[in-house]
Write a protein that holds these residues in place. Structure first.
Motif, short mmCIF file in Angstrom:
data_model
loop_
_atom_site.label_atom_id
_atom_site.label_comp_id
_atom_site.label_asym_id
_atom_site.label_seq_id
_atom_site.Cartn_x
_atom_site.Cartn_y
_atom_site.Cartn_z
N PHE A 158 37.73 87.60 13.22
CA PHE A 158 38.89 86.84 13.56
C PHE A 158 38.81 85.81 14.60
O PHE A 158 39.34 84.55 14.33
CB PHE A 158 40.07 87.75 13.81
CG PHE A 158 41.54 86.94 13.89
CD1 PHE A 158 42.07 86.39 12.70
CD2 PHE A 158 41.96 86.85 14.95
CE1 PHE A 158 43.38 85.91 12.84
CE2 PHE A 158 43.30 86.38 15.14
CZ PHE A 158 43.92 85.79 13.81
N MET A 166 38.90 81.34 14.54
CA MET A 166 39.82 80.76 15.32
C MET A 166 38.97 79.72 16.20
O MET A 166 39.76 78.99 16.94
CB MET A 166 40.64 81.31 16.26
CG MET A 166 41.64 82.39 15.21
SD MET A 166 42.99 81.44 14.75
CE MET A 166 43.28 81.96 13.20
N ALA A 206 47.66 81.98 24.61
CA ALA A 206 46.91 82.61 23.54
C ALA A 206 45.90 81.79 23.04
O ALA A 206 45.98 81.65 21.65
CB ALA A 206 48.02 82.99 22.41
N PHE A 253 44.65 81.78 28.42
CA PHE A 253 45.54 83.22 28.64
C PHE A 253 45.34 83.73 27.31
O PHE A 253 45.81 83.18 26.22
CB PHE A 253 47.16 82.74 28.95
CG PHE A 253 47.88 83.88 29.00
CD1 PHE A 253 47.72 84.70 30.17
CD2 PHE A 253 49.05 83.95 28.17
CE1 PHE A 253 48.66 85.64 30.19
CE2 PHE A 253 49.80 84.99 28.34
CZ PHE A 253 49.68 85.91 29.25
N VAL A 302 40.28 89.71 23.90
CA VAL A 302 39.90 88.48 23.18
C VAL A 302 39.03 87.58 24.48
O VAL A 302 38.28 86.79 24.24
CB VAL A 302 41.01 87.41 22.83
CG1 VAL A 302 40.86 86.12 22.53
CG2 VAL A 302 41.93 88.34 21.69
N GLY A 325 46.78 88.97 29.58
CA GLY A 325 48.51 89.24 29.78
C GLY A 325 49.11 89.17 28.27
O GLY A 325 48.53 88.76 27.32
N TYR A 327 52.30 87.33 26.42
CA TYR A 327 53.05 86.19 26.53
C TYR A 327 54.53 86.46 26.42
O TYR A 327 55.44 85.51 26.79
CB TYR A 327 52.59 84.91 25.70
CG TYR A 327 52.64 84.99 24.34
CD1 TYR A 327 53.44 85.68 23.49
CD2 TYR A 327 51.43 84.84 23.64
CE1 TYR A 327 53.43 85.74 21.93
CE2 TYR A 327 51.44 84.70 22.22
CZ TYR A 327 52.21 85.45 21.54
OH TYR A 327 52.34 85.71 20.20
N THR A 328 54.98 87.69 25.99
CA THR A 328 56.33 87.95 25.72
C THR A 328 56.87 88.04 27.41
O THR A 328 58.06 88.04 27.28
CB THR A 328 56.57 89.02 24.73
OG1 THR A 328 55.77 90.23 25.20
CG2 THR A 328 56.06 88.38 23.32
C1 LIG Z 1 46.14 82.85 15.37
S1 LIG Z 1 45.44 83.12 17.15
C2 LIG Z 1 45.49 81.38 17.69
C3 LIG Z 1 44.15 81.09 18.86
C4 LIG Z 1 44.44 79.45 19.21
N1 LIG Z 1 45.47 79.34 19.99
C5 LIG Z 1 43.80 78.89 18.14
O1 LIG Z 1 44.48 77.92 17.55
O2 LIG Z 1 42.90 78.86 17.86
C6 LIG Z 1 46.46 83.95 17.98
C7 LIG Z 1 46.23 84.43 19.20
O3 LIG Z 1 47.39 85.02 19.80
C8 LIG Z 1 47.11 85.86 20.73
N2 LIG Z 1 48.21 86.86 20.93
C9 LIG Z 1 49.06 87.37 19.89
N3 LIG Z 1 49.80 88.22 20.50
C10 LIG Z 1 49.68 87.81 22.03
C11 LIG Z 1 50.49 88.10 23.12
N4 LIG Z 1 51.67 89.03 22.90
N5 LIG Z 1 50.14 87.81 24.44
C12 LIG Z 1 49.06 86.99 24.44
N6 LIG Z 1 48.19 86.61 23.47
C13 LIG Z 1 48.61 86.97 22.11
C14 LIG Z 1 45.95 86.66 19.88
O4 LIG Z 1 45.05 87.37 20.57
C15 LIG Z 1 45.24 85.42 19.28
O5 LIG Z 1 43.98 85.02 20.08
#
Ligand SMILES: C[S@@+](CC[C@H](N)C(=O)[O-])C[C@H]1O[C@@H](n2cnc3c(N)ncnc32)[C@H](O)[C@@H]1O
Length: 400
Positions: free
Chosen positions: A212, A216, A241, A263, A268, A290, A292-293
């Motif tokens: 995954f 990305m 994220a 972050f 990841v 961390g 992000y919420t």
């Molecule tokens: C769809 S991917 C997008 C990754 C990147 N921003 C991109 O556009 O390629 C979503 C990312 O959000 C991260 N993620 C999901 N929930 C999260 C949270 N609560 N806090 C931090 N990161 C989170 C996941 O680990 C993942 O790497």
């Protein structure tokens, strides 16, 4: 238009029976600021940016139809019905590493069956089918050969789409099999299928998580962002994220004095660290893990949110944007990268990924106005919307 921004139809197309979509002729020249229509601010940039698709508003609607279809309604139904045969065919060839074997000189069904431990005649039928739809070319007498499409399925090709095809052919395909359940109940089909929300599933399944993250890690729209937005005045860009860090790398490569903070969740960060080191940018990036919420790293002047908000509810988006607002320097910028929902009756990848987000995480794509509303509710002033490739957009807003 297919998932990768190619126009369907024509020689070599995977959809040779489908009429060519009308090509939009203009890029957007106006957008909305505080509800008023204003010209889009566009910076000059060197070199051609293939900013794929004009803004949905400027797309011409095909006459008499909201999407491009064949003349025959029965043929349309047929094409819609059998679409997954092609995606599964491509998946199986990718899984069996057919492109790699062809590349190493094994080109007949006999040689390929021996190399992949497959049933020869069934494999021959698959190869013949894939040749018929432009994924391969040739036949069993001359040998099957790669096309530009199948070259992208090899592990070692630059911009390989192998991980993406495997992910879509396995977990995502199984999840989509429960679309009916999703539509009836509102429960994300992925969660129903795997008995776990998607990100919790990845936290438990290393191999799938790696794949995954791989899906990305690239994307032509990453390269577009630093071409349409000037990062040279940013001291610190925080990629919230940021996943594998592909977007942050593009930004830092384009803007040598800027530093980055990536972050994301703990599982990841390791692969992000590896990917960023490979691009020789490790000394300019800090890694923070961390949720992000709760909060996001402080002290940046530009905050990127790429493909994040479409998996969150409005309330949760406002909460996350407010976390960025609190953490950033005064005058800071937030850049949301997402596909948008076009005006009704027009076609866009935004509509396809809207469904995909629903199936995966119960998410949804939003219209440009929806994003403007989210910015206003979180203390930001919307500035501009910039088109990237593959129907993606960068929505730029300033901390009010
Ligand atoms: C769809 S991917 C997008 C990754 C990147 N921003 C991109 O556009 O390629 C979503 C990312 O959000 C991260 N993620 C999901 N929930 C999260 C949270 N609560 N806090 C931090 N990161 C989170 C996941 O680990 C993942 O790497």
């Amino acid at each position: 238009m297919d998932r990768f921004g190619q126009v369907r139809g024509g020689p070599g197309s995977a959809f040779p029976w489908t009429a060519t979509a009308p090509q939009p002729s203009k890029t957007p020249s106006r957008t909305r600021l505080n509800g008023k229509r204003v010209p889009v601010t566009r910076r000059k940039h060197a070199g051609a940016v293939r900013c794929g698709t004009p803004h949905p508003r400027n797309r011409r609607k095909p006459k008499g139809s909201s999407r491009t279809m064949n003349e025959s309604p029965a043929r349309n139904v047929f094409d819609l019905m059998i679409g997954y045969w092609a995606s599964q065919g491509v998946y199986v060839a990718t899984k069996l590493e057919i492109p790699e074997h062809i590349d190493s000189g094994k080109t007949t069904s006999q040689e390929l069956a021996a190399a992949t431990d497959s049933h020869q005649h069934s494999l021959f039928q698959l190869l013949r089918f894939l040749s018929g739809i432009g994924v391969l070319q040739g036949d069993d007498e001359q040998g099957f050969h790669l096309t530009p499409t199948s070259k992208l399925l090899k592990k070692d090709s630059a911009e390989s789409l192998r991980d993406l095809v495997l992910m879509y052919g396995e977990e995502f395909y199984r999840a989509w099999g429960n679309l009916l359940h999703n539509v009836r109940t509102g429960e994300p089909a992925f969660e129903f299928t795997f008995d776990s929300p998607m990100y919790a599933y990845f936290a438990e399944n290393q191999e799938s998580a790696r794949r995954f993250d791989g899906t990305m890690s690239g994307g032509s729209f990453f390269r577009d962002l630093p071409r349409v937005h000037d990062f040279s005045k940013s001291d610190t860009v925080v990629d919230i994220a940021g996943g594998a860090g592909g977007l942050l790398c593009e930004v830092l490569e384009a803007s040598p004095r800027t530093r980055g903070i990536l972050f994301d969740r703990g599982h990841v960060i390791d692969s992000a660290r590896e990917g960023i080191a490979k691009r020789k940018l490790a000394d300019r990036v800090s890694f923070v893990e961390g949720d992000y919420t709760d909060s996001v790293p402080s002290g940046g002047d530009t905050y990127l949110l790429s493909r994040i908000l479409h998996s969150r509810t409005d309330e949760s988006c406002v909460n996350l944007l407010k976390n960025c607002h609190r953490a950033m320097k005064p005058g800071g910028t937030v850049i949301v990268v997402e596909r948008t929902i076009p005006p009704s009756g027009t076609s866009s990848l935004g509509l396809w990924f809207d469904m995909h987000m629903m199936v995966l995480v119960g998410g949804a794509e939003r219209s440009e106005q929806d994003y403007i509303d989210l910015f206003e509710r979180s203390g930001f002033t919307f500035e501009e919307i910039l088109p990237l490739s593959l129907d993606m957009y960068a929505l730029v807003a300033k901390r009010t």
